[in-house]
Design a protein around this motif. Structure first.
Motif, PDB file in Angstrom:
ATOM      1  N   LYS A  77      -3.092   1.052  -2.644  1.00 34.81           N
ATOM      2  CA  LYS A  77      -2.542   2.375  -2.347  1.00 34.81           C
ATOM      3  C   LYS A  77      -1.632   2.330  -1.131  1.00 34.81           C
ATOM      4  CE  LYS A  77      -3.973   6.894  -0.610  1.00 34.81           C
ATOM      5  NZ  LYS A  77      -5.116   7.688  -0.084  1.00 34.81           N
ATOM      6  N   PHE A  78      -2.089   1.676  -0.044  1.00 40.67           N
ATOM      7  CA  PHE A  78      -1.296   1.608   1.184  1.00 40.67           C
ATOM      8  C   PHE A  78      -0.007   0.827   0.944  1.00 40.67           C
ATOM      9  CE2 PHE A  78      -5.465   1.874   3.799  1.00 40.67           C
ATOM     10  CZ  PHE A  78      -5.508   3.253   3.590  1.00 40.67           C
ATOM     11  N   ALA A  79      -0.090  -0.243   0.168  1.00 38.91           N
ATOM     12  CA  ALA A  79       1.097  -1.047  -0.112  1.00 38.91           C
ATOM     13  C   ALA A  79       2.123  -0.247  -0.913  1.00 38.91           C
ATOM     14  CB  ALA A  79       0.712  -2.314  -0.870  1.00 38.91           C
ATOM     15  N   GLN A  80       1.635   0.538  -1.895  1.00 41.19           N
ATOM     16  CA  GLN A  80       2.547   1.364  -2.688  1.00 41.19           C
ATOM     17  C   GLN A  80       3.214   2.430  -1.826  1.00 41.19           C
ATOM     18  OE1 GLN A  80       0.061   2.836  -5.860  1.00 41.19           O
ATOM     19  NE2 GLN A  80       0.270   0.958  -7.095  1.00 41.19           N
ATOM     20  N   GLU A  81       2.438   3.037  -0.926  1.00 45.24           N
ATOM     21  CA  GLU A  81       2.994   4.068  -0.038  1.00 45.24           C
ATOM     22  C   GLU A  81       4.051   3.467   0.883  1.00 45.24           C
ATOM     23  OE1 GLU A  81      -0.452   5.569   1.915  1.00 45.24           O
ATOM     24  OE2 GLU A  81      -0.940   7.008   0.327  1.00 45.24           O
ATOM     25  N   PHE A  82       3.788   2.258   1.385  1.00 45.98           N
ATOM     26  CA  PHE A  82       4.759   1.607   2.266  1.00 45.98           C
ATOM     27  C   PHE A  82       6.048   1.297   1.499  1.00 45.98           C
ATOM     28  CE2 PHE A  82       6.786  -2.041   4.247  1.00 45.98           C
ATOM     29  CZ  PHE A  82       6.764  -1.704   5.599  1.00 45.98           C
TER      30      PHE A  82
END
Length: 449
Positions: free
Chosen positions: A18-23
């Motif tokens: 999730k964090f990687a996609q948001e970044f």
């Protein structure tokens, strides 16, 4: 640990995804990443407007000698203190710019700290070795740092000498290895004293052992720093090129003859806005000192406006101000700028840093780390907007070694000033005479510059 608890408290693969996609969804993140990775955060976050605003001109400036250089040592408090004395000596005696020996002060500070530490070991013989107090004492029995009152203790007892009488050595200018070896020796002495006590040795006998330990310590200091002088000839030319020779002076006689300032008239005023330290009260810190039986460290805590006005009053009368601050925060070291706006970390990183000065103290984010001297100030409509700072990092940094501090930086990262008690109001002067509240050794106001 249950799977349910692990799912709630640990870092899962889905969370990372999730964090990687948001970044990756924000193109600006990649631009920031590339810029910071290539150039470093300070280059990316530098605020050009702040650099322009922090000019090195001041409405009030005090004439000083060349900036000194503590090199790879932590003697800033000592350099700052000696800089205030040399300013007084030069002004009073029409002297050309000169330096007082920082190595001489360092020798006696190390020697006195060794005795102070061993006395604290004897004070705490009945404490367990793993007690917080004993571990605190063992953590750093002999670092280079110090406080204003500790500086006064050294000057009172040992006087001062010109730098040429006891010049710098390799280890006075690069003290890390010397401190490691001396600290190892002191911890060894602490072990001997404590183990001897546990096997029944009386404290009176332990103090005899302590004297032997100090004899060995003195010898080691001589190897590292040289032997401190007891007499010397003061030879110099004044500003009018007239030659002078003053023969066979002791360091104490030199101080009394050439310095007009009474250091005992100066007091430490702090701004520590934490809830456990109400303003208009005095404080001291347990086990903070160097000379056994000497002057204790005493602070008067005041609000930021009073704090600032006291510094301004002394500077306006043409006298420099010793101060302690957290120098590593928002500092452009090469340019010599201390300003809360010099780096826009929030804009560069797209985050917010919202701690107050009190919260930074309470949560270990800030404390006093460095001592310098105010030698000027720029006042507009009765209020300071920037301050001239004499540092001790050599002339290569800042403007010939001088720094400029914004008034906002003063508010956030200034913790201590030393001013003549004559500038205190009658109310504050009376408060200063009260018995101080004793703070724990690990309180942030127990930090050494």
């Amino acid at each position: 640990m249950s799977d349910t608890l692990t799912a709630a408290t640990g870092i899962s693969s889905s969370m990372i995804e999730k964090f990687a996609q948001e970044f990756g969804a924000m193109p600006a993140n990649r631009i920031r990443m590339n810029a910071i990775a290539k150039n470093g955060i300070n280059s990316v976050a530098t605020n050009r407007e702040a650099l322009i605003d922090m000019q090195f001109t001041f409405s009030t400036e005090i004439e000083t000698g060349p900036v000194t250089n503590q090199k790879q040592s932590g003697r800033c408090w000592m350099f700052a203190g000696l800089n205030t004395i040399r300013h007084d000596m030069a002004k009073t005696n029409n002297l050309k710019p000169f330096e007082l020996s920082q190595c001489y002060q360092m020798f006696w500070d190390k020697f006195e700290k060794a005795n102070y530490f061993l006395e604290r070991v004897l004070d705490t013989l009945e404490e367990e070795t793993d007690s917080r107090v004993v571990q605190w004492l063992l953590q750093a029995p002999l670092n280079d740092g110090g406080q204003w009152d500790m500086f006064v203790n050294l000057v009172d007892k040992y006087g001062v000498v010109p730098q040429y009488v006891m010049p710098e050595t390799f280890h006075s200018s690069a003290s890390r290895q010397m401190n490691q070896i001396l600290t190892q020796k002191l911890r060894s002495h602490a072990s001997v004293l404590r183990l001897s006590f546990q096997t029944g040795t009386a404290v009176a006998e332990l103090r005899q052992k302590k004297e032997q330990m100090l004899g060995e310590f003195y010898r080691m200091l001589c190897y590292f720093l040289g032997t401190p002088p007891t007499k010397f000839d003061f030879e110099y030319r004044d500003k009018d090129e007239k030659f002078h020779r003053d023969a066979d002076l002791s360091p104490q006689e030199f101080l009394r003859k050439y310095a007009s300032t009474d250091l005992h008239e100066y007091v430490s005023v702090i701004n520590a806005p934490t809830s456990d330290k109400p303003f208009n009260q005095t404080y001291t810190v347990k086990y903070l000192g160097n000379v056994e039986g000497g002057r204790i460290v005493r602070y008067l805590n005041v609000d930021i406006e009073t704090f600032k006005n006291l510094a301004l009053a002394q500077l306006s009368d043409g006298e420099p101000v010793w101060f302690g601050c957290d120098v590593g925060k928002m500092m452009d070291g090469e340019g010599g700028i201390l300003d809360t706006a010099v780096f826009d970390y929030e804009g560069a990183l797209d985050v917010r840093f919202e701690m107050t000065k009190a919260e930074r103290l309470d949560y270990g984010e800030s404390l006093m780390t460095h001592a310098m001297v105010f030698t000027g100030v720029n006042v507009v409509d009765g209020r300071a907007n920037r301050w001239k700072v004499e540092n001790s990092w050599g002339k290569e940094r800042g403007s010939e070694g001088f720094f400029v501090m914004s008034d906002k930086w003063f508010d956030e990262y200034m913790y201590q000033i030393v001013v003549n008690r004559k500038y205190l109001s009658a109310e504050l002067a009376e408060i200063l005479n009260q018995e101080p509240t004793v703070l724990n050794p690990w309180d942030p106001m127990g930090s050494l510059a």
